[in-house]
Design a protein around this motif. Structure first.
Motif, PDB file in Angstrom:
ATOM      1  N   TYR A  30       0.827  -1.208   0.000  1.00 12.19           N
ATOM      2  CA  TYR A  30       0.000   0.000   0.000  1.00 12.19           C
ATOM      3  C   TYR A  30       0.863   1.260   0.000  1.00 12.19           C
ATOM      4  O   TYR A  30       0.502   2.283  -0.601  1.00 12.19           O
ATOM      5  CB  TYR A  30      -0.921  -0.011   1.219  1.00 12.19           C
ATOM      6  CG  TYR A  30      -1.808   1.196   1.325  1.00 12.19           C
ATOM      7  CD1 TYR A  30      -2.732   1.492   0.321  1.00 12.19           C
ATOM      8  CD2 TYR A  30      -1.727   2.048   2.422  1.00 12.19           C
ATOM      9  CE1 TYR A  30      -3.550   2.607   0.408  1.00 12.19           C
ATOM     10  CE2 TYR A  30      -2.541   3.160   2.519  1.00 12.19           C
ATOM     11  CZ  TYR A  30      -3.448   3.439   1.508  1.00 12.19           C
ATOM     12  OH  TYR A  30      -4.256   4.532   1.599  1.00 12.19           O
TER      13      TYR A  30
ATOM     14  N   LYS B  43       3.688   1.598  -1.501  1.00 11.69           N
ATOM     15  CA  LYS B  43       4.177   1.792  -2.866  1.00 11.69           C
ATOM     16  C   LYS B  43       3.062   2.218  -3.814  1.00 11.69           C
ATOM     17  O   LYS B  43       3.300   2.929  -4.787  1.00 11.69           O
ATOM     18  CB  LYS B  43       4.818   0.504  -3.389  1.00 11.69           C
ATOM     19  CG  LYS B  43       6.055   0.065  -2.630  1.00 11.69           C
ATOM     20  CD  LYS B  43       6.572  -1.259  -3.177  1.00 11.69           C
ATOM     21  CE  LYS B  43       7.740  -1.776  -2.357  1.00 11.69           C
ATOM     22  NZ  LYS B  43       8.192  -3.112  -2.830  1.00 11.69           N
ATOM     23  N   TYR B  44       1.844   1.731  -3.540  1.00 11.35           N
ATOM     24  CA  TYR B  44       0.708   2.009  -4.426  1.00 11.35           C
ATOM     25  C   TYR B  44      -0.449   2.559  -3.595  1.00 11.35           C
ATOM     26  O   TYR B  44      -1.426   1.858  -3.327  1.00 11.35           O
ATOM     27  CB  TYR B  44       0.282   0.736  -5.160  1.00 11.35           C
ATOM     28  CG  TYR B  44       1.406   0.062  -5.910  1.00 11.35           C
ATOM     29  CD1 TYR B  44       1.772   0.482  -7.182  1.00 11.35           C
ATOM     30  CD2 TYR B  44       2.105  -1.000  -5.337  1.00 11.35           C
ATOM     31  CE1 TYR B  44       2.807  -0.135  -7.870  1.00 11.35           C
ATOM     32  CE2 TYR B  44       3.143  -1.625  -6.005  1.00 11.35           C
ATOM     33  CZ  TYR B  44       3.488  -1.192  -7.272  1.00 11.35           C
ATOM     34  OH  TYR B  44       4.520  -1.803  -7.950  1.00 11.35           O
TER      35      TYR B  44
ATOM     36  N   LYS C 178      -5.015   2.400  -3.471  1.00  9.34           N
ATOM     37  CA  LYS C 178      -5.435   1.275  -4.311  1.00  9.34           C
ATOM     38  C   LYS C 178      -5.600   0.039  -3.439  1.00  9.34           C
ATOM     39  O   LYS C 178      -4.802  -0.191  -2.523  1.00  9.34           O
ATOM     40  CB  LYS C 178      -4.414   0.993  -5.421  1.00  9.34           C
ATOM     41  CG  LYS C 178      -4.266   2.130  -6.418  1.00  9.34           C
ATOM     42  CD  LYS C 178      -3.356   1.746  -7.563  1.00  9.34           C
ATOM     43  CE  LYS C 178      -3.186   2.915  -8.529  1.00  9.34           C
ATOM     44  NZ  LYS C 178      -4.465   3.314  -9.166  1.00  9.34           N
TER      45      LYS C 178
ATOM     46  N   ILE D 112      -3.667  -3.297  -7.157  1.00  9.34           N
ATOM     47  CA  ILE D 112      -2.216  -3.471  -7.123  1.00  9.34           C
ATOM     48  C   ILE D 112      -1.818  -4.718  -7.915  1.00  9.34           C
ATOM     49  O   ILE D 112      -0.807  -4.717  -8.636  1.00  9.34           O
ATOM     50  CB  ILE D 112      -1.729  -3.578  -5.665  1.00  9.34           C
ATOM     51  CG1 ILE D 112      -1.995  -2.268  -4.923  1.00  9.34           C
ATOM     52  CG2 ILE D 112      -0.244  -3.923  -5.613  1.00  9.34           C
ATOM     53  CD1 ILE D 112      -1.715  -2.326  -3.436  1.00  9.34           C
TER      54      ILE D 112
ATOM     55  N   ILE E 258      -1.688  -3.942 -11.575  1.00  7.69           N
ATOM     56  CA  ILE E 258      -0.484  -3.192 -11.935  1.00  7.69           C
ATOM     57  C   ILE E 258       0.719  -4.132 -12.061  1.00  7.69           C
ATOM     58  O   ILE E 258       1.529  -4.003 -12.987  1.00  7.69           O
ATOM     59  CB  ILE E 258      -0.205  -2.103 -10.884  1.00  7.69           C
ATOM     60  CG1 ILE E 258      -1.312  -1.043 -10.919  1.00  7.69           C
ATOM     61  CG2 ILE E 258       1.153  -1.445 -11.121  1.00  7.69           C
ATOM     62  CD1 ILE E 258      -1.232  -0.044  -9.780  1.00  7.69           C
TER      63      ILE E 258
ATOM     64  N   SER F 289       6.565  -7.747  -6.266  1.00  8.76           N
ATOM     65  CA  SER F 289       6.831  -6.319  -6.103  1.00  8.76           C
ATOM     66  C   SER F 289       8.259  -6.098  -5.625  1.00  8.76           C
ATOM     67  O   SER F 289       8.951  -5.180  -6.087  1.00  8.76           O
ATOM     68  CB  SER F 289       5.838  -5.721  -5.112  1.00  8.76           C
ATOM     69  OG  SER F 289       6.145  -4.381  -4.815  1.00  8.76           O
TER      70      SER F 289
END
Length: 347
Positions: free
Chosen positions: A42, A44-45, A48, A53, A56, A338
């Protein structure tokens, strides 16, 4: 916490016998690394949820496959929990009331909370949670005179392996929380100070719930003994029926069931939200129609499933063979990918 405090003693004692209480906190502790993995994603993104995520990181079609599984599992499990409302109330204190009325009452409350939004839902949990804890403490405290000495001996009589295996009976409860956490991410704050508080909140939630449930299991073992605890799926309700205060107050199970009903509504509503958010993320479906469709699915599952011990077995199977592997593999895969992507410098 949800409704873990009802079946947890039977589950853990069935594997580790009188040492079952020692497996509760380690089993819940698995929620800490998984919760922190979700928070790192969360960070990092931001803004969303985990499905977004996933899209992505892994692409649209992989996300849709995972999302459809997510929706199916959460819908089915939420419907089973709705069925549990009717099953327990009909079998314990209101046997003459048609079971469909319990389903409808629980579903209407869930629909009201869902339509009111996530903030009203969280305020509702703030009111219900202290009542659940008070009911648990009251039930446990008033049962102390019935403790049988020596039921916990010998400690570690079968070694450490049964305790570890019993811990795996607890971890699906944590994964239910993790799957809800994966959906609620866009509603969480993003600044550094609040992010640090979220991390502490995960530790606090795991240890608080783990400690309370440890007391629940411990009390049932020292009162009923390990053999009878295994056979009592709803041991706390049995304790409530046994409790008397100066021969004037009895039937505490009715009070306990009221608090339990609030806890179960929170759990069902959490999964209801997850399904709504997933439908919106994957198919852009939202509004009143989506609420009604999801509500009908929950009701259909409740009406067309088993009752009594069969329902408990079905809930356990979904926990062990759907929720636990799905949540653990999905989150670990996304977090690993990730992490690798960051190291490889792939944008």
């Amino acid at each position: 916490m949800g409704t873990t405090f009802l079946p947890i003693a039977s589950l853990t004692t069935g594997v580790a016998e009188r040492d079952g209480w020692m497996s509760v906190l380690p089993g819940f502790a698995l929620g800490i690394p998984y919760g922190l993995m979700i928070l790192s994603l969360y960070k990092k993104y931001p803004q969303k949820n985990l499905l977004q995520i996933t899209e992505i990181l892994l692409g649209k079609w992989v996300c849709k496959i995972i999302g459809v599984l997510y929706i199916l599992i959460m819908s089915y499990f939420g419907g089973l929990l709705l069925g549990q409302i009717g099953d327990i109330y009909e079998s314990s204190i209101m046997p003459r009331t048609p079971i469909e009325m319990f389903y409808l009452g629980g579903l209407l409350l869930v629909l009201y909370l869902a339509r009111s939004g996530i903030e009203v839902f969280t305020r509702f949990t703030e009111v219900v949670f202290p009542l659940v804890v008070i009911a648990l403490v009251l039930n446990i405290g008033l049962s102390i005179p019935r403790i049988e000495q020596g039921e916990l001996m010998p400690i570690l009589g079968q070694g450490i392996v049964p305790i570890i295996l019993a811990g795996f009976k607890v971890t699906p409860f944590v994964m239910e929380y993790i799957l809800f956490f994966a959906g609620i991410l866009p509603f969480l704050p993003t600044d550094k100070q609040e992010f640090s508080r979220l991390k502490k909140g995960i530790w606090l939630a795991v240890f608080l719930v783990g400690f309370v449930n440890t007391l629940v299991v411990l009390m049932q073992i020292v009162i009923f003994g390990p053999s009878e605890t295994v056979n009592l799926v709803y041991g706390l309700l049995v304790l409530g029926k046994m409790v008397e205060v100066s021969r004037t107050i009895s039937g505490v199970e009715s009070l306990f069931l009221g608090a339990w009903f609030g806890a179960l509504v929170i759990k069902i509503c959490a999964f209801f939200f997850v399904v709504l958010w997933s439908l919106e993320s994957l198919f852009r479906l939202k509004g009143t129609k989506s609420h009604l469709v999801v509500g009908m699915i929950f009701m259909g599952v409740a009406l067309n499933n088993k009752r009594g011990p069969g329902l408990i077995v079905e809930i356990g199977l979904v926990d062990d063979y759907l929720i636990f592997p799905f949540a653990s593999l999905w989150i670990l895969t996304i977090w690993t990918f990730s992490h690798w992507k960051k190291k490889a410098g792939v944008s």
